[in-house]
Design a protein around this motif. Structure first.
Motif, PDB file in Angstrom:
ATOM      1  N   ALA A   1       3.317   8.503  -9.191  1.00 57.06           N
ATOM      2  CA  ALA A   1       4.403   9.472  -9.041  1.00 57.06           C
ATOM      3  C   ALA A   1       5.741   8.766  -9.179  1.00 57.06           C
ATOM      4  O   ALA A   1       5.819   7.539  -9.101  1.00 57.06           O
ATOM      5  N   GLU A   2       6.781   9.556  -9.380  1.00 55.47           N
ATOM      6  CA  GLU A   2       8.130   8.977  -9.419  1.00 55.47           C
ATOM      7  C   GLU A   2       8.605   8.619  -8.022  1.00 55.47           C
ATOM      8  O   GLU A   2       9.358   7.655  -7.835  1.00 55.47           O
ATOM      9  N   TYR A   3       8.197   9.416  -7.029  1.00 55.05           N
ATOM     10  CA  TYR A   3       8.563   9.170  -5.640  1.00 55.05           C
ATOM     11  C   TYR A   3       7.301   9.244  -4.782  1.00 55.05           C
ATOM     12  O   TYR A   3       6.427  10.092  -5.005  1.00 55.05           O
ATOM     13  N   ALA A   4       7.186   8.356  -3.799  1.00 57.50           N
ATOM     14  CA  ALA A   4       6.002   8.338  -2.942  1.00 57.50           C
ATOM     15  C   ALA A   4       6.383   7.814  -1.561  1.00 57.50           C
ATOM     16  O   ALA A   4       7.355   7.060  -1.403  1.00 57.50           O
ATOM     17  N   LEU A   5       5.601   8.226  -0.566  1.00 60.58           N
ATOM     18  CA  LEU A   5       5.820   7.796   0.809  1.00 60.58           C
ATOM     19  C   LEU A   5       4.937   6.602   1.140  1.00 60.58           C
ATOM     20  O   LEU A   5       3.838   6.457   0.602  1.00 60.58           O
ATOM     21  N   ALA A   6       5.419   5.780   2.049  1.00 65.54           N
ATOM     22  CA  ALA A   6       4.634   4.620   2.486  1.00 65.54           C
ATOM     23  C   ALA A   6       5.000   4.278   3.915  1.00 65.54           C
ATOM     24  O   ALA A   6       6.110   4.573   4.384  1.00 65.54           O
ATOM     25  N   GLY A   7       4.055   3.634   4.609  1.00 70.01           N
ATOM     26  CA  GLY A   7       4.346   3.133   5.944  1.00 70.01           C
ATOM     27  C   GLY A   7       5.266   1.924   5.851  1.00 70.01           C
ATOM     28  O   GLY A   7       4.943   0.941   5.180  1.00 70.01           O
ATOM     29  N   ALA A   8       6.395   1.999   6.513  1.00 70.94           N
ATOM     30  CA  ALA A   8       7.410   0.949   6.377  1.00 70.94           C
ATOM     31  C   ALA A   8       6.892  -0.415   6.791  1.00 70.94           C
ATOM     32  O   ALA A   8       7.189  -1.439   6.149  1.00 70.94           O
ATOM     33  N   ASP A   9       6.099  -0.466   7.861  1.00 70.81           N
ATOM     34  CA  ASP A   9       5.666  -1.748   8.406  1.00 70.81           C
ATOM     35  C   ASP A   9       4.599  -2.424   7.564  1.00 70.81           C
ATOM     36  O   ASP A   9       4.284  -3.601   7.791  1.00 70.81           O
TER      37      ASP A   9
ATOM     38  N   PRO B   1       0.827  -1.204   0.000  1.00 70.23           N
ATOM     39  CA  PRO B   1       0.000   0.000   0.000  1.00 70.23           C
ATOM     40  C   PRO B   1       0.867   1.262   0.000  1.00 70.23           C
ATOM     41  O   PRO B   1       1.730   1.439   0.863  1.00 70.23           O
ATOM     42  N   VAL B   2       0.612   2.119  -0.977  1.00 68.53           N
ATOM     43  CA  VAL B   2       1.374   3.360  -1.135  1.00 68.53           C
ATOM     44  C   VAL B   2       0.394   4.453  -1.555  1.00 68.53           C
ATOM     45  O   VAL B   2      -0.198   4.371  -2.633  1.00 68.53           O
ATOM     46  N   SER B   3       0.217   5.467  -0.731  1.00 64.75           N
ATOM     47  CA  SER B   3      -0.660   6.582  -1.098  1.00 64.75           C
ATOM     48  C   SER B   3       0.054   7.489  -2.083  1.00 64.75           C
ATOM     49  O   SER B   3       1.254   7.731  -1.961  1.00 64.75           O
ATOM     50  N   GLY B   4      -0.714   8.007  -3.060  1.00 64.23           N
ATOM     51  CA  GLY B   4      -0.113   8.880  -4.058  1.00 64.23           C
ATOM     52  C   GLY B   4       0.883   8.157  -4.932  1.00 64.23           C
ATOM     53  O   GLY B   4       1.945   8.690  -5.283  1.00 64.23           O
ATOM     54  N   ALA B   5       0.528   6.931  -5.332  1.00 69.26           N
ATOM     55  CA  ALA B   5       1.478   6.079  -6.060  1.00 69.26           C
ATOM     56  C   ALA B   5       1.696   6.490  -7.506  1.00 69.26           C
ATOM     57  O   ALA B   5       2.646   6.028  -8.131  1.00 69.26           O
TER      58      ALA B   5
END
Length: 299
Positions: free
Chosen positions: A92-100, A86-90
């Motif tokens: 994109a070239e770069y995106a943030l995600a919860g590591a766990d 799961p990755v919000s705002g996927a």
């Protein structure tokens, strides 16, 4: 991203600063992003009363990529890890995600398949839990050749259930390979289902729309009928709708999917791949439905 609700043409490429991961987060260089029906429904404004977003908004709920930075407190992932989930705002070239919440991508699982695995696997696992499907059950899956339907079939067969699956005839050989008994869509479909399952059906999933009422009649009640398509249709028939939010089975779903992959039996067909600049065309294809497998964007 899109700045106002509307047609696929509202999707546009835009420059944005590369985000920095916060506590518990990682920054991914996205290699591929999965396209899901929820994406174009959000863009079209169909879900704004249920799932409001701030505009402008970057779509995408899942991706596969390489960790390029980690936030405070992250120990589960390191720079250079190949991951998916799961990755919000996927989009994109770069995106943030919860590591766990991310899974480690097996080296022999390609980026496209990995990018589209999370949401389909989680939805498939969740619906089977809601339907309480166990070994010996006969499960009916409407729209079984889609990305979710295909994983429902695979998970159910692996659990010892018998699966009757509706799809176009072009997908019947594929469904037989997955271990299901295929039945053609169209007029008379429930008669054909009764022929394929003369001892009856124990549970039913509508992954295509329009089949809830017929499934309730077939089963003799709504208790084990679930829709992942239309909450209004499900409510009118007394059945259950699930669109996420009621429970999150990410960890269990990815474990189940990767076990099938390790056994060499997981099938994850890619319906189409588009560059990120052609996200509008990906949405048009997704909205047409009835395709086999996942649609993927490549940044």
């Amino acid at each position: 991203m899109f700045s106002s609700y509307g047609e696929p043409e509202e999707l546009r490429l835009a420059e944005a600063p590369v985000p920095s991961p916060g506590p518990g987060q990682v920054l991914l260089r996205v290699h591929a992003a999965g396209v899901n029906p929820v994406d174009w429904k959000i863009r079209a404004g169909l879900l704004k009363d249920f799932f409001p977003v701030s505009l402008p908004h970057v779509l995408g709920v899942e991706a596969a990529g390489v960790v390029v930075a980690v936030g405070e407190g992250v120990t589960a992932r390191s720079v250079g890890d190949e991951v998916f989930g799961p990755v919000s705002g996927a989009y994109a070239e770069y995106a943030l995600a919860g590591a766990d919440r991310l899974g480690a991508k097996p080296a022999d699982l390609d980026w496209g398949a990995a990018s589209g695995l999370h949401s389909s696997a989680e939805t498939a696992y969740r619906t089977l839990e809601l339907l309480k499907v166990t070994a010996g059950d006969t499960l009916l899956v409407h729209g079984a050749a889609g990305s979710v339907g295909g994983l429902v079939v695979q998970f159910a067969v692996a659990a010892g259930a018998r699966v009757v699956a509706t799809a176009s005839e072009a997908n019947h050989d594929y469904l037989r390979e997955l271990g299901a008994v295929p039945v053609s869509y169209g007029e008379g479909v429930f008669d054909r289902i009764r022929e394929a399952a003369p001892d009856g059906v124990d549970a039913a999933l509508d992954a295509v729309g329009g089949a809830v009422a017929g499934s309730v009649e077939l089963l003799g009640g709504p208790e084990r009928v679930v829709s992942i398509v239309d909450p209004v249709e499900a409510e009118s028939a007394g059945a259950r709708f699930t669109g996420g939010g009621d429970a999150d089975y990410t960890a269990q779903a990815l474990e189940r999917a990767l076990a099938l992959h390790a056994a060499g039996t997981l099938r994850l067909p890619i319906r189409a791949t588009f560059p990120l600049a052609e996200a509008a065309e990906a949405h048009r294809l997704s909205a047409r439905g009835h395709g086999r497998g996942k649609i993927v964007l490549i940044p």
